[in-house]
Enzyme design. Structure first.
Site, PDB file in Angstrom:
ATOM      1  N   ARG A 141       0.839  -1.198   0.000  1.00 31.36           N
ATOM      2  CA  ARG A 141       0.000   0.000   0.000  1.00 31.36           C
ATOM      3  C   ARG A 141       0.875   1.249   0.000  1.00 31.36           C
ATOM      4  O   ARG A 141       0.601   2.219  -0.698  1.00 31.36           O
ATOM      5  CB  ARG A 141      -0.932  -0.018   1.210  1.00 31.36           C
ATOM      6  CG  ARG A 141      -2.240  -0.790   1.008  1.00 31.36           C
ATOM      7  CD  ARG A 141      -2.062  -2.180   0.412  1.00 31.36           C
ATOM      8  NE  ARG A 141      -3.313  -2.891   0.280  1.00 31.36           N
ATOM      9  CZ  ARG A 141      -3.794  -3.734   1.200  1.00 31.36           C
ATOM     10  NH1 ARG A 141      -3.125  -3.965   2.319  1.00 31.36           N
ATOM     11  NH2 ARG A 141      -4.928  -4.358   0.978  1.00 31.36           N
TER      12      ARG A 141
ATOM     13  N   ASP B 200      -0.049  -6.634  -3.560  1.00 32.04           N
ATOM     14  CA  ASP B 200      -1.466  -6.393  -3.295  1.00 32.04           C
ATOM     15  C   ASP B 200      -2.040  -5.603  -4.468  1.00 32.04           C
ATOM     16  O   ASP B 200      -1.336  -5.347  -5.457  1.00 32.04           O
ATOM     17  CB  ASP B 200      -1.670  -5.656  -1.964  1.00 32.04           C
ATOM     18  CG  ASP B 200      -2.907  -6.161  -1.234  1.00 32.04           C
ATOM     19  OD1 ASP B 200      -4.010  -6.019  -1.794  1.00 32.04           O
ATOM     20  OD2 ASP B 200      -2.768  -6.711  -0.129  1.00 32.04           O
TER      21      ASP B 200
ATOM     22  N   HIS C 199      -6.707  -9.840  -4.273  1.00 31.45           N
ATOM     23  CA  HIS C 199      -5.667  -8.827  -4.042  1.00 31.45           C
ATOM     24  C   HIS C 199      -4.559  -8.902  -5.102  1.00 31.45           C
ATOM     25  O   HIS C 199      -3.384  -8.701  -4.800  1.00 31.45           O
ATOM     26  CB  HIS C 199      -5.066  -8.975  -2.641  1.00 31.45           C
ATOM     27  CG  HIS C 199      -6.012  -8.569  -1.545  1.00 31.45           C
ATOM     28  ND1 HIS C 199      -6.394  -7.267  -1.330  1.00 31.45           N
ATOM     29  CD2 HIS C 199      -6.665  -9.316  -0.610  1.00 31.45           C
ATOM     30  CE1 HIS C 199      -7.246  -7.221  -0.301  1.00 31.45           C
ATOM     31  NE2 HIS C 199      -7.431  -8.450   0.146  1.00 31.45           N
TER      32      HIS C 199
ATOM     33  N   ASP D 269      -6.898 -14.419   1.329  1.00 33.21           N
ATOM     34  CA  ASP D 269      -7.967 -13.686   1.994  1.00 33.21           C
ATOM     35  C   ASP D 269      -8.775 -12.866   0.995  1.00 33.21           C
ATOM     36  O   ASP D 269      -8.302 -12.526  -0.086  1.00 33.21           O
ATOM     37  CB  ASP D 269      -7.392 -12.769   3.072  1.00 33.21           C
ATOM     38  CG  ASP D 269      -6.475 -11.700   2.489  1.00 33.21           C
ATOM     39  OD1 ASP D 269      -5.631 -12.057   1.642  1.00 33.21           O
ATOM     40  OD2 ASP D 269      -6.596 -10.520   2.871  1.00 33.21           O
ATOM     41  N   GLU D 270      -9.982 -12.540   1.378  1.00 37.03           N
ATOM     42  CA  GLU D 270     -10.812 -11.556   0.697  1.00 37.03           C
ATOM     43  C   GLU D 270     -10.814 -11.732  -0.824  1.00 37.03           C
ATOM     44  O   GLU D 270     -10.449 -10.833  -1.579  1.00 37.03           O
ATOM     45  CB  GLU D 270     -10.353 -10.144   1.080  1.00 37.03           C
ATOM     46  CG  GLU D 270     -10.479  -9.883   2.583  1.00 37.03           C
ATOM     47  CD  GLU D 270      -9.957  -8.537   3.020  1.00 37.03           C
ATOM     48  OE1 GLU D 270     -10.478  -7.969   3.993  1.00 37.03           O
ATOM     49  OE2 GLU D 270      -8.992  -8.033   2.381  1.00 37.03           O
TER      50      GLU D 270
ATOM     51  N   TRP E 189      -6.833 -14.438  11.429  1.00 40.26           N
ATOM     52  CA  TRP E 189      -6.951 -12.986  11.559  1.00 40.26           C
ATOM     53  C   TRP E 189      -8.374 -12.532  11.887  1.00 40.26           C
ATOM     54  O   TRP E 189      -8.568 -11.480  12.484  1.00 40.26           O
ATOM     55  CB  TRP E 189      -6.456 -12.292  10.287  1.00 40.26           C
ATOM     56  CG  TRP E 189      -7.362 -12.379   9.094  1.00 40.26           C
ATOM     57  CD1 TRP E 189      -7.465 -13.416   8.219  1.00 40.26           C
ATOM     58  CD2 TRP E 189      -8.271 -11.376   8.632  1.00 40.26           C
ATOM     59  NE1 TRP E 189      -8.385 -13.139   7.239  1.00 40.26           N
ATOM     60  CE2 TRP E 189      -8.898 -11.887   7.460  1.00 40.26           C
ATOM     61  CE3 TRP E 189      -8.623 -10.108   9.077  1.00 40.26           C
ATOM     62  CZ2 TRP E 189      -9.859 -11.173   6.740  1.00 40.26           C
ATOM     63  CZ3 TRP E 189      -9.578  -9.389   8.365  1.00 40.26           C
ATOM     64  CH2 TRP E 189     -10.179  -9.917   7.209  1.00 40.26           C
TER      65      TRP E 189
ATOM     66  N   TYR F 274      -3.943  -5.926  15.365  1.00 36.98           N
ATOM     67  CA  TYR F 274      -3.885  -5.167  14.124  1.00 36.98           C
ATOM     68  C   TYR F 274      -3.386  -3.774  14.483  1.00 36.98           C
ATOM     69  O   TYR F 274      -4.153  -2.904  14.912  1.00 36.98           O
ATOM     70  CB  TYR F 274      -5.255  -5.146  13.427  1.00 36.98           C
ATOM     71  CG  TYR F 274      -5.352  -6.229  12.377  1.00 36.98           C
ATOM     72  CD1 TYR F 274      -5.000  -7.546  12.679  1.00 36.98           C
ATOM     73  CD2 TYR F 274      -5.748  -5.959  11.072  1.00 36.98           C
ATOM     74  CE1 TYR F 274      -5.049  -8.552  11.722  1.00 36.98           C
ATOM     75  CE2 TYR F 274      -5.803  -6.953  10.107  1.00 36.98           C
ATOM     76  CZ  TYR F 274      -5.448  -8.250  10.433  1.00 36.98           C
ATOM     77  OH  TYR F 274      -5.477  -9.238   9.489  1.00 36.98           O
ATOM     78  N   PHE F 275      -2.093  -3.575  14.290  1.00 39.62           N
ATOM     79  CA  PHE F 275      -1.452  -2.369  14.796  1.00 39.62           C
ATOM     80  C   PHE F 275      -1.666  -1.140  13.907  1.00 39.62           C
ATOM     81  O   PHE F 275      -1.200  -0.059  14.243  1.00 39.62           O
ATOM     82  CB  PHE F 275       0.048  -2.615  15.002  1.00 39.62           C
ATOM     83  CG  PHE F 275       0.372  -3.448  16.214  1.00 39.62           C
ATOM     84  CD1 PHE F 275      -0.618  -3.953  17.041  1.00 39.62           C
ATOM     85  CD2 PHE F 275       1.695  -3.738  16.535  1.00 39.62           C
ATOM     86  CE1 PHE F 275      -0.316  -4.729  18.153  1.00 39.62           C
ATOM     87  CE2 PHE F 275       2.016  -4.505  17.647  1.00 39.62           C
ATOM     88  CZ  PHE F 275       1.006  -4.994  18.454  1.00 39.62           C
TER      89      PHE F 275
ATOM     90  N   TRP G 251      -0.820  -2.943   8.487  1.00 38.08           N
ATOM     91  CA  TRP G 251      -1.258  -2.602   7.133  1.00 38.08           C
ATOM     92  C   TRP G 251      -1.089  -1.100   6.943  1.00 38.08           C
ATOM     93  O   TRP G 251      -1.334  -0.318   7.854  1.00 38.08           O
ATOM     94  CB  TRP G 251      -2.718  -3.026   6.945  1.00 38.08           C
ATOM     95  CG  TRP G 251      -2.923  -4.492   7.188  1.00 38.08           C
ATOM     96  CD1 TRP G 251      -3.428  -5.085   8.313  1.00 38.08           C
ATOM     97  CD2 TRP G 251      -2.593  -5.555   6.298  1.00 38.08           C
ATOM     98  NE1 TRP G 251      -3.436  -6.450   8.169  1.00 38.08           N
ATOM     99  CE2 TRP G 251      -2.931  -6.773   6.941  1.00 38.08           C
ATOM    100  CE3 TRP G 251      -2.053  -5.597   5.002  1.00 38.08           C
ATOM    101  CZ2 TRP G 251      -2.732  -8.015   6.336  1.00 38.08           C
ATOM    102  CZ3 TRP G 251      -1.863  -6.841   4.409  1.00 38.08           C
ATOM    103  CH2 TRP G 251      -2.204  -8.032   5.065  1.00 38.08           C
ATOM    104  N   THR G 252      -0.686  -0.704   5.738  1.00 40.69           N
ATOM    105  CA  THR G 252      -0.201   0.670   5.588  1.00 40.69           C
ATOM    106  C   THR G 252      -1.045   1.542   4.659  1.00 40.69           C
ATOM    107  O   THR G 252      -0.538   2.495   4.074  1.00 40.69           O
ATOM    108  CB  THR G 252       1.262   0.660   5.110  1.00 40.69           C
ATOM    109  OG1 THR G 252       1.332   0.026   3.819  1.00 40.69           O
ATOM    110  CG2 THR G 252       2.157  -0.065   6.088  1.00 40.69           C
ATOM    111  N   GLU G 253      -2.338   1.225   4.531  1.00 39.44           N
ATOM    112  CA  GLU G 253      -3.184   2.114   3.731  1.00 39.44           C
ATOM    113  C   GLU G 253      -3.058   3.568   4.191  1.00 39.44           C
ATOM    114  O   GLU G 253      -2.996   4.484   3.362  1.00 39.44           O
ATOM    115  CB  GLU G 253      -4.654   1.676   3.834  1.00 39.44           C
ATOM    116  CG  GLU G 253      -4.982   0.410   3.072  1.00 39.44           C
ATOM    117  CD  GLU G 253      -4.869  -0.839   3.926  1.00 39.44           C
ATOM    118  OE1 GLU G 253      -5.493  -1.853   3.595  1.00 39.44           O
ATOM    119  OE2 GLU G 253      -4.131  -0.792   4.939  1.00 39.44           O
TER     120      GLU G 253
END
Length: 534
Positions: A168, A197, A267, A330-331, A387, A412-413, A463-465
């Protein structure tokens, strides 16, 4: 007469020196071995302390030279003393000695003995020696006086990990190494590197060069929390294979395994933008600007997809020696599969894909790890990363799968650390304070004992969105990483949150020494005054 007249003077000088040393040692607190994470066993002994000064040497066999160099560097960092490294023992010389021998039934364990004449760190393996060095390093952050003690220590869990999403937002090689140093400081042994991703492909694959010439670049990024506004600023970057190998080596020297993740079959928008024939519709596709879940996924009924996946994984396994390869899973929405004439004929589309990828990876003597969505229909030897709460991991463990606990509820940091979001840098939702992280129990008694043996440990995910600077990543990680480190290392009966905060307060000295940004909610006196908060 001269000799007789000098003798009383010498005695007076010795007495004065002894008195001065006594004043010095009483005025300066000895080093505190109650560090983060807390050692399993600490016995304080009577006797004269060991004083660390420039006359001390590091005694080590050649096999532990790298560990000795780390110790030398750490002592220089925290005390400004440069200790020489030697192979030969000299009579009456004081040492910090590194040894390897069977001292603990647990892998990665160590024993540290502190006496007036020296400190000995003995590990079952080089990793154990390294963790003993970490304990000494943390103790020395407060003092150069080491009171006599015996420490017997080992980790509770074999998987002690941190994740970093570099898709991200892309982060430099230097920062990835700094992040790995942070893991080493916390006795962690696994770096889960999220490399691909929808919003960017970050690892060079020589067979498919468009993955980096096209897939590593996006032409803009959504502003805010998926607002209808794009900044129009290109963002990109990727790691060459040589850079990735260098990071793997850097981590291995610190006894950390790099587990790469290639997230599929969902993804994969960045890859589809490069090779549209791999999607169900044929495109056109664009590297993602927005956050969330895209409906475009790999066409699991297309044989070319498996040629692509195997080509990518062949190079990934060549770069990364890790036994474990993370395949995501995932997803993955079924919309495009349901509408695809080929995919719609497959009864269990994701399970079909997972099994084919699993067979390829295991044929190369590696293990497959995936997010908990792959659990239904997953091969027996597949590892599960839980998760979506603790329940999927419990279910997987009962079925005999090895499990890594990573629930959104606790680790989830990217989630916020304050209930006052206007003062938080991340726009991500959720609220996970340090105390919540510390309360995590990866292997609760509610899971049968036979299943608990399959829980390898846990990790936190970043996660870095909404994290676009290095300082923001550090801020989101700290001090929560310290809480997780104790969860994964120390036995649960030894956990005590108020006592942990007391030790953590001392531990932040090392955050500041190495210039890490960290959240200060536990220390309001360190925060910006409220008048500066807009």
């Amino acid at each position: 007469m001269k000799t007789l007249s000098r003798k009383p003077k010498v005695m007076v000088l010795v007495a004065l020196f002894t008195f001065t040393c006594s004043l010095f040692t009483s005025a300066v607190e000895p080093a505190d071995y109650e560090v983060v994470p807390l050692p399993q066993s600490l016995s304080r002994m009577d006797g004269t302390p060991f004083i660390l000064d420039s006359k001390v040497q590091i005694l080590t066999p050649a096999s532990l030279q790298r560990e000795a160099e780390f110790l030398q560097q750490y002592i220089r960092d925290v005390t400004a003393i440069q200790l020489p490294i030697t192979r030969k023992r000299i009579k009456n010389q004081r040492y910090i000695e590194l040894k390897q021998a069977a001292v603990c039934v647990n892998k990665e364990g160590y024993h540290m003995s502190v006496k007036q004449k020296g400190v000995t760190i003995t590990g079952d393996d080089a990793a154990g020696v390294f963790y003993g060095i970490q304990t000494l390093r943390k103790a020395l952050s407060d003092s150069k006086i080491l009171s006599p003690a015996e420490i017997a220590d080992y980790p509770r869990f074999s998987w002690r990990g941190m994740h970093l999403d570099c898709s991200r937002h892309f982060f430099s090689v230097d920062f990835v190494k700094k992040y790995i140093d942070l893991l080493a400081l916390h006795n962690m042994n696994t770096f889960h590197w999220h490399l691909t991703d929808d919003q960017g492909w970050r690892i060079e694959i020589k067979k498919y060069p468009e993955l980096t010439t096209i897939g590593s670049q996006r032409s803009g990024t959504v502003l805010g929390t998926n607002a209808d506004l794009d900044d129009g600023i290109p963002h990109g970057g990727f790691y060459t294979q040589q850079e990735a190998r260098d990071i793997v080596k850097y981590a291995a020297e610190r006894h950390i395994t790099v587990v790469p993740e290639i997230d599929m079959p969902g993804h994969m928008l960045a890859a589809l933008a490069c090779y549209p024939e791999l999607g169900c519709t044929g495109g056109p596709y664009e590297v993602g600007h927005y956050w969330g879940v895209y409906t475009d996924v790999l066409c699991v009924a297309n044989p070319k997809v498996y040629d692509f996946v195997e080509g990518v994984l062949t190079e990934i396994m060549d770069i990364f020696p890790s036994e474990v390869i993370h395949i995501g899973g995932d997803e993955a929405p079924t919309d495009k599969w349901d509408a695809c004439p080929k995919c719609s004929l497959l009864p269990q589309k994701q399970s079909y894909f997972t099994k084919k990828v699993f067979d390829f990876i295991t044929a190369h003597h590696r293990r497959v790890l995936g997010w908990d969505e792959i659990l239904d229909g997953a091969p027996a030897d597949a590892m599960i990363m839980s998760w979506q709460g603790m329940q999927p991991g419990a279910k997987a463990a009962k079925q005999g799968h090895d499990v890594v606990m990573s629930p959104t509820s606790h680790v989830y940091f990217d989630y916020q650390q304050s209930e006052e979001p206007e003062h938080e840098p991340s726009r991500c939702g959720g609220f996970i304070p340090v105390e919540k992280v510390y309360s995590l129990e990866p292997a609760p008694d509610s899971i049968p004992a036979a299943a608990r043996k399959h829980i390898l440990g846990g990790q936190a995910n970043i996660w870095t969105e909404y994290l676009f600077t290095e300082g923001m990543v550090e801020y989101q990680a700290l001090p929560r990483m310290s809480a997780l480190a104790e969860v994964l290392w120390t036995m649960p009966e030894e956990k005590n949150y108020p006592y942990f905060v007391e030790r953590l307060t001392r531990f932040t000295h090392l955050y500041e020494l190495y210039h890490y940004q960290y959240a200060k909610h536990l220390w309001p006196e360190r925060q910006l005054p409220s008048r500066w908060r807009f």
